[in-house]
Design an enzyme around this catalytic site. Structure first.
Site, PDB file in Angstrom:
ATOM      1  N   SER A 237       1.156   3.615  -3.329  1.00  0.00           N
ATOM      2  CA  SER A 237       0.598   4.656  -4.210  1.00  0.00           C
ATOM      3  C   SER A 237      -0.776   5.121  -3.748  1.00  0.00           C
ATOM      4  O   SER A 237      -1.563   4.346  -3.199  1.00  0.00           O
ATOM      5  CB  SER A 237       0.459   4.116  -5.632  1.00  0.00           C
ATOM      6  OG  SER A 237       1.676   3.620  -6.079  1.00  0.00           O
TER       7      SER A 237
ATOM      8  N   GLU B 137      14.829  -7.829  -5.586  1.00  0.00           N
ATOM      9  CA  GLU B 137      15.367  -8.692  -6.658  1.00  0.00           C
ATOM     10  C   GLU B 137      15.683  -7.757  -7.817  1.00  0.00           C
ATOM     11  O   GLU B 137      14.830  -7.404  -8.606  1.00  0.00           O
ATOM     12  CB  GLU B 137      14.343  -9.746  -7.074  1.00  0.00           C
ATOM     13  CG  GLU B 137      14.960 -10.976  -7.728  1.00  0.00           C
ATOM     14  CD  GLU B 137      15.262 -10.823  -9.211  1.00  0.00           C
ATOM     15  OE1 GLU B 137      16.464 -10.737  -9.548  1.00  0.00           O
ATOM     16  OE2 GLU B 137      14.341 -10.812 -10.011  1.00  0.00           O
TER      17      GLU B 137
ATOM     18  N   GLY C 166       0.822  -1.217   0.000  1.00  0.00           N
ATOM     19  CA  GLY C 166       0.000   0.000   0.000  1.00  0.00           C
ATOM     20  C   GLY C 166       0.849   1.256   0.000  1.00  0.00           C
ATOM     21  O   GLY C 166       1.011   1.906   1.036  1.00  0.00           O
TER      22      GLY C 166
END
Ligand code: FAD
Length: 400
Positions: A143, A259, A141
């Protein structure tokens, strides 16, 4: 420089391939043969009403867990695989090559490493095992309608009330929130402070708690992938803050892109191209048309670019292997990979001609790819934002 595996790396690659060959559920093999399982397939399958989908998700998670490969990038002491950066690369490469879905979602990829870095011991004990066991998945959560690229403008408020915060506000584009159990969020805890300094990072353990509404957003491909999430007087214990109050911006930023090698993207780009070639080769008429047109050269050019994408991934891995964090290199890799995915989709549409517009059947992959790669240059930092990072951090240019 020798790009080939060392004997040890080749042995590890064989082990990974053998696990995929023997344990990847039929459902995912089938999906891989028809363009791949789609993002978050594992998370969505976990909550699917279809028992075959649920069983596939459980079986694939179990297969990885038995080898200790669920969390390749976590340290061993927290249940991670303790693999070297190169072994992680090989594992991700083989998983991407086979089309198998990633397990664990945002909890495994982002939240776990953040808790390991910034969380208290109690938080590590409480939150890490259910993420590893595949019991709890998390949505991200960050944007909000007025805060995307300029994330620090976020307005969701958390007001202290005794041992709790009371949350009010809205998040948007929240991927997979409809299949998630929990959500981590950046919230404003000090509206008076300069915008980066009044933000905290908080864990909302139950996405179904009173006051939380998850509303679907249907994307241009007709998929229900992301959502709006509304908070109305939602109580969250103060103990659920990760890191210090009002210092959440820095916690939240370490979480982005753990990653970073984008090897999944490099392998995915190559697979998309190979799929296109297979469709062209299987159809003499199409093959003749493509061979007689400039699309032939376009395909060759895309092939060269997939090779370049591999080099970006290897560069990031070599930085990680030296124990350093990639920075503008990760932005370059993200930027190149996302734009390459769109160029491949455009080439596929060119090559397929009118048939490329079909959304059904085996030929549908070009159209689906075309629609599906649009968000690539928006999510996780838009191309403009990535170029800004490269300009300032990579080239030392002043901020725009
Ligand atoms: C598929 C998908 C999944 C997503 N999943 C999640 C999720 O799970 N959780 C979450 O929190 N968010 C998620 N997002 C949101 C994503 O992080 C934002 O869409 C992204 O950061 C861009 O923000 P925005 O949409 O508000 O666009 P804006 O920031 O409003 O940008 C609009 C345009 O202005 C340009 N622009 C903005 N600032 C600058 C600048 N400084 N310089 C140059 N150009 C600029 C942008 O590049 C863009 O072209 C997801 C988005 C997508 C597409």
């Amino acid at each position: 420089m020798d790009w080939n595996d060392t004997a040890e790396q080749a042995g590890f690659r064989r082990e990974v391939r053998s696990l995929i060959e023997t344990r990847l559920p039929g459902r995912y093999r089938e999906m891989a043969a028809h363009g791949g399982p789609g993002e978050r397939a594992w998370e969505f399958d976990r909550k699917s009403p279809d028992p075959v989908a649920r069983d596939a998700a459980t079986a694939w998670h179990r297969a990885l867990a038995e080898r200790g490969w669920v969390a390749p990038h976590w340290p061993k002491e927290y249940g991670g695989a303790g693999l070297t950066a190169m072994e992680q690369f090989i594992l991700n490469q083989e998983i991407a090559r086979s089309g198998a879905p990633h397990v664990g979602g945002s909890g495994l990829a982002m939240l776990g490493p953040t808790i390991i870095m910034h969380g208290s011991e109690a938080q590590k004990q409480k939150y890490l095992p259910p993420i590893l066991d595949g019991e709890v998945t998390w949505a991200q959560g960050y944007s909000e309608p007025g805060a995307g690229s300029d994330l620090a403008s976020l307005q969701t408020r958390a007001v202290r009330d005794g041992d709790d915060f009371i949350l009010n506000g809205q998040k948007i584009w929240t991927s997979g929130a409809h299949a998630a159990d929990a959500i981590f969020a950046l919230v404003r805890t000090d509206p008076e402070a300069p915008k980066h300094r009044g933000i905290s990072f908080i864990l909302i353990e139950d996405i179904h708690a009173p006051g939380i509404t998850v509303r679907p957003l249907i994307d241009m491909g007709g998929r229900h992938y992301f959502n709006e999430v509304f908070f109305e007087d939602v109580r969250v214990p103060v103990a659920n803050l990760v890191g210090e109050m009002n210092r959440g911006w820095y916690v939240g930023m370490t979480l982005l892109d753990f990653e970073r090698s984008n090897i999944g993207g490099a392998v995915g780009a190559r697979r998309s191209l190979e799929r296109l070639l297979a469709v062209i080769r299987a159809d003499p008429e199409l093959r003749a048309r493509v061979n007689a047109s400039p699309v032939r050269h376009e395909i060759a050019q895309r092939f060269v670019e997939t090779e370049v994408m591999y080099q970006f991934s290897l560069r990031v891995i070599s930085i990680q292997n030296r124990g350093q964090l990639p920075n503008d290199e990760a932005s370059m890799s993200k930027l190149y990979n996302s734009e390459l995915s769109q160029r491949i989709a455009q080439t596929a549409m060119q090559a397929m001609g009118l048939r490329g517009n079909l959304l059904e059947g085996d030929e549908s992959s070009a159209a689906r790819m075309y629609i599906g790669t649009v968000p690539a240059t928006i999510r996780g930092g838009t191309s403009e934002v990535q170029r800004g990072v490269i300009a300032t951090r990579g080239l030392g240019l002043p901020r725009g």
